[in-house]
Motif scaffolding. Structure first.
Motif, mmCIF file in Angstrom:
data_model
loop_
_atom_site.group_PDB
_atom_site.id
_atom_site.type_symbol
_atom_site.label_atom_id
_atom_site.label_comp_id
_atom_site.label_asym_id
_atom_site.label_seq_id
_atom_site.Cartn_x
_atom_site.Cartn_y
_atom_site.Cartn_z
ATOM 1 N N LYS A 45 0.878 -1.134 0.195
ATOM 2 C CA LYS A 45 -0.048 0.140 -0.067
ATOM 3 C C LYS A 45 0.978 1.234 0.025
ATOM 4 N N SER A 46 2.057 1.311 0.869
ATOM 5 C CA SER A 46 2.975 2.613 0.887
ATOM 6 C C SER A 46 3.387 2.881 -0.160
ATOM 7 N N THR A 47 3.982 1.449 -0.799
ATOM 8 C CA THR A 47 4.781 1.619 -1.863
ATOM 9 C C THR A 47 3.940 2.091 -3.157
ATOM 10 N N PRO A 92 2.847 11.176 4.727
ATOM 11 C CA PRO A 92 3.267 9.650 4.694
ATOM 12 C C PRO A 92 3.343 8.863 6.014
ATOM 13 N N GLU A 93 3.351 7.609 5.768
ATOM 14 C CA GLU A 93 3.135 6.863 7.076
ATOM 15 C C GLU A 93 4.297 6.880 8.083
ATOM 16 N N ARG A 94 5.394 7.164 7.909
ATOM 17 C CA ARG A 94 6.533 7.282 8.910
ATOM 18 C C ARG A 94 6.976 8.915 8.314
ATOM 19 N N VAL A 168 -3.300 9.870 1.576
ATOM 20 C CA VAL A 168 -3.099 9.638 3.260
ATOM 21 C C VAL A 168 -2.649 8.178 3.523
ATOM 22 N N ASP A 169 -1.668 8.269 4.039
ATOM 23 C CA ASP A 169 -1.140 6.685 4.297
ATOM 24 C C ASP A 169 -1.493 6.499 5.902
ATOM 25 N N GLU A 170 -2.321 5.559 6.092
ATOM 26 C CA GLU A 170 -2.578 4.789 7.314
ATOM 27 C C GLU A 170 -2.623 5.893 8.639
ATOM 28 N N LEU A 171 -3.618 6.619 8.163
ATOM 29 C CA LEU A 171 -4.146 7.709 9.099
ATOM 30 C C LEU A 171 -4.314 7.083 10.560
HETATM 31 MG MG LIG Z 1 2.488 1.112 4.830
#
Ligand SMILES: [Mg+2]
Ligand SMILES: Nc1ncnc2c1ncn2[C@@H]1O[C@H](COP(=O)(O)OP(=O)(O)OP(=O)(O)O)[C@@H](O)[C@H]1O
Lengths: 268, 290
Positions: A45-47, A92-94, A168-171
């Motif tokens: 997903k993040s990719t 971003p996620e991180r 939006v990555d993993e709110l």
């Molecule tokens: Mg991810």
């Protein structure tokens, strides 16, 4: 369906010239839509979001096949700052805030795509209106913020870029459910005011399916299932694996299971 | 009193040079070991512009400064761009190679003899009497003033300037900065230009004060411990480090042995590395790097 704002076609992403993280991913996002991307850890997903927002040298990642079109222009393997200025902003996620800068400084970093001063300050007012907590914390160093505040700041930072498409990555990552639904609500509200298009990536299907118009489920770098929110909510596999409900309600007909399998093979 | 003045002048020299190391390291995590050579190149450029714009010292100086800023930007664009942010070791080695190259070029073009840009420009460098019986050369006084102005404006720029804040952001998290629409290449090019600009000022003033030769690179190298002692990514630290190194050097020369001059900065550095390897401002700056 209207002309898609973003269209991803048979995308393949390879890390370090060896690790294939995404394969044959196709999806379309129409203007004004909220599209959800679901999947377990390591599904890619993040990719996918990073590929749309643009890879940086140290990622050592490349789109090796397929295309990404944003408003008709090809952007695969584009530089992140160009994509941002074209109107794609990522939460971003991180590493989502600049930890050594204050909240106010964090918000002054973005280079807006429609860079007029008046527009920037209007945006800033909007951000503080919806996230008043950030206004109180203006002078606080971002590294000292709580998880929820940090997520708000990350969203605010992305909004200051003046995006048309917000990724939006993993709110929900690491946040209490109350905070998640609160921030999600604000986000949906802001989206309406700015007429934003959004892609939200979630592990938690419950969070995502509450807001999305259309969703894709990723597994091992491939799309295994897609459909509108109701279809996904009612899908037995989603109910079982993502929503944690048992499918004993008798709704699991043989036909839908077979369809799921068939989808799987199509995209694979 | 004279000792204090000497310390102030030497500390200004080191500080003006050290901020160049700090700027580039802080923004792009690259150690520019060619900083001394770039500084020397600027001084030689002044020698050339002095003969082309005879009779206009200020004109010649601004032309030389403009040229060296251009050189700094070119170094980034043509040499460092490929390496910055990805291959730290390769980047440092590239600056070492650049330094050797620049040293060679300056010898070929301008010869290895000691030269005096001040005479070429027709400038005099009178000694000024200060209250308390101490004396300072005009160039020395200018050095102190330039360093004060340079640090004042750099600190203000990084703290309040829109692009200054962006430079700090890029130094902390290049990826997020790029995702926020910042062109990292532009930021790095600005850092290199600013760094060569301050280095050029230092190089020219030193050359005007005491002449110009290949030994100038040694001054550049001696300023490196000053930057390191301060923690390498903090301007305030570089200032403090320069003061410490300069004070140690002047006092030891005066009370112990003039021959110590060349080694003192490195002695201070080694002592520092043993006691506080992260530098004077290293830890605190992890959280607040200004
Ligand atoms: Mg991810
Ligand atoms: N920088 C990298 N280098 C090599 N492989 C990577 C890199 N980043 C991710 N991967 C691999 O790519 C795959 C997809 O990772 P990705 O981060 O996109 O998953 P994800 O769906 O976001 O997972 P999560 O829900 O845990 O965030 C994983 O197998 C991962 O190991």
């Amino acid at each position: 369906m209207s002309e898609p704002m973003l269209s991803v076609d048979k995308l393949e992403v390879v890390y370090q010239r060896a690790i294939t993280a995404l394969q044959g991913i196709s999806l379309g996002v129409a203007p004004g839509q909220i599209v959800g991307v679901l999947g377990t850890n390591g599904a890619g997903k993040s990719t996918l979001l990073r590929a749309i927002s643009g890879f940086h040298g140290v990622d050592d990642a490349r789109v090796t096949e397929g295309t990404i079109r944003f408003e008709g222009r090809r952007i695969e393997n584009g530089e992140p700052h160009r994509n941002t200025r074209a109107g794609i902003a990522l939460v971003p996620e991180r590493d989502k805030v600049f930890p050594n800068l204050t909240v106010a400084e964090n918000l002054s970093v973005p280079v807006a795509s429609s860079g007029s001063r008046a527009d920037m300050s209007r945006r800033q007012a909007l951000v503080f209106h919806h996230f008043p907590r950030l206004g109180d914390l203006r002078a606080r160093t971002a590294g000292l913020l709580s998880g929820g505040e940090r997520q708000m700041l990350a969203i605010a930072g992305a909004l200051m870029c003046g995006p048309k498409l917000l990724l939006v990555d993993e709110l929900s990552l690491g946040l209490a459910p109350v905070i998640v639904s609160d921030i999600m609500q604000k986000l949906v509200q802001i989206r309406r005011e700015l007429s934003l298009t959004m892609i939200v990536v979630e592990q938690s299907a419950a969070v995502a399916l509450a807001v999305v118009d259309y969703g894709y489920v990723l597994e091992n770098g491939r799309v295994v299932l897609d459909g509108d929110a109701t279809r996904l909510r009612d899908h037995p596999d989603i109910r079982e694996f993502y929503l944690g409900q048992s499918s004993a309600g008798g709704r699991r007909s043989y036909r839908t299971v077979k369809q799921y399998r068939r989808n799987r093979r199509w995209y694979g | 009193m004279q000792l204090a003045v000497n310390i102030a002048v030497l500390a200004s020299i080191y500080a003006l040079i050290a901020c160049g190391y700090v700027l580039i390291y802080r923004v792009s995590r690259v150690l520019n070991l060619a900083h001394g050579e770039l500084m020397m190149l600027a001084a030689y450029l002044l020698l050339t512009t002095a003969s082309s714009f005879a009779g206009h010292p200020l004109f010649a100086i601004s032309a030389a400064i403009g040229l060296s800023i251009l050189v700094g930007a070119m170094v980034y664009l043509f040499l460092m761009r490929k390496m910055t942010g990805e291959m730290a070791l390769a980047a440092v080695l590239a600056t070492v190679a650049l330094g050797v190259l620049l040293r060679g070029i300056t010898v070929i073009v301008w010869s290895a003899q000691q030269q005096y840009p001040a005479t070429a420009l027709g400038l005099v460098n009178p000694s000024i009497a200060l209250p308390g019986g101490a004396r300072i050369s005009l160039c020395g006084a200018l050095l102190v003033a330039c360093t004060a102005v340079a640090y004042g404006s750099l600190l203000a720029f990084l703290r309040f300037g829109r692009w200054g804040v962006r430079m700090r952001a890029a130094g902390q998290s290049p990826l997020l900065a790029a995702q926020r629409g910042i062109n990292l290449h532009a930021i790095y090019a600005i850092a290199w230009s600013l760094s060569t600009f301050t280095g050029a000022m230092a190089g020219m003033l030193i050359a005007l004060d005491s002449g110009l030769g290949q030994t100038m690179t040694i001054i550049g190298l001696k300023a490196f411990p000053a930057a390191l002692v301060g923690g390498l990514d903090s301007l305030a630290g570089a200032l403090a480090g320069s003061l410490i190194v300069a004070a140690a050097e002047v006092l030891l020369i005066h009370y112990v042995d003039p021959l110590l001059s060349e080694v003192v900065p490195f002695l201070v550095l080694i002592a520092m590395l043993v006691v506080r390897p992260w530098g004077l401002f290293g830890t605190r700056e992890e959280l607040d790097r200004v």
